[in-house]
Design an enzyme around this catalytic site. Structure first.
Site: not given
Length: 257
Positions: A139, A152
């Site tokens: 990401s 995350y």
């Protein structure tokens, strides 16, 4: 960029980015194993539809990737793994001091530890075949951070580190390991959030996308699942044989800031 004769396992692939990647791999000629934690008729129907559309073998295998044993069993049940795409992931947003412990544990397990377990199980198969491609879907948050996303961000940074380590361990073999770092991607899940964001901010669709959802994405355009899939196919091609241990950002300039 033909991948005919190769078997690709894509985790978390019955929707969204994972499904987009699986579709592009199948379009390139690879046999594909779809995966998620459900075992519904529509999961298997999706595999059957892809088989018919692309003329390759597509199977669906249930595996709960929060379990180390299930991660490794997925690879074993597939029987072959030339291409491994670690895509499965979940998210939770909360301040660090209020972050639920069970959510932290689940995000680390599914977003990071699962990639370790599937990779460890797949590498012997790749070595036996004399060829392999590992593509980890990290990401923009694998390269930068945002508040309230501690688990995350930590997991995706970990995925980038794991990618580099596996690449170094396989550097003299015909195996590569890279990470794709998407920014905001227009998936059905993201699409469903747009009306709520419009109401919350009192904005029309175009403005809420540009000023709220894509505030950190300079292109002011979502990436698409097809673009993430196409990048994955490229990393699996001969053209990318000397690309290993790196990240490719598909983020509209987010990490250039």
């Amino acid at each position: 960029m033909t991948l005919s004769g190769k078997t690709a396992i894509v985790t978390g692939s019955n929707s969204g980015i994972g499904l987009g990647i699986a579709q592009e791999l199948a379009r390139a000629g690879a046999d594909v194993v779809l995966n998620s934690f459900t075992d519904r008729d529509e999961d298997h129907a999706l595999a059957a539809d892809m088989t018919q559309e692309h003329g390759v073998s597509v199977r669906y295998i249930k595996a709960d990737l929060s379990s180390a044993d299930a991660c490794r069993a997925l690879i074993a049940e597939a029987g072959a793994c030339d291409i491994l795409v670690n895509n499965a992931g979940i998210q939770h947003v909360a301040p660090v001091d209020q972050f639920p412990v069970e959510k932290w544990d689940a995000i680390i397990a599914i977003n990071l530890s699962s990639a370790f377990h599937t990779t460890a199980a797949a590498l012997p198969m790749m070595r036996a075949a004399g060829w392999g491609r590992i593509v980890n879907i990290a990401s923009a948050h694998g390269l930068t951070a945002s508040p309230y996303k501690s688990a995350y961000v930590a997991a995706k940074h970990g995925v980038v580190g794991l990618t580099k380590t596996v690449a170094l361990e396989t550097a003299e073999e015909a195996i590569t390991c890279n990470a794709i770092c998407p920014g905001y991607v227009l998936t059905p899940l993201v699409e469903a959030q747009i009306p709520d964001q419009m109401k919350a901010h009192g904005m029309d669709r175009d403005r809420v996308i540009r000023e709220v959802m894509l505030a950190r994405q300079p292109s002011k355009q979502f990436a698409t699942v097809e673009q993430i899939g196409g990048t994955t196919v490229f990393l699996c091609s001969d053209a990318a044989a000397q690309i290993t241990g790196t990240t490719i950002s598909v983020d509209g300039g987010w990490t250039a800031l």
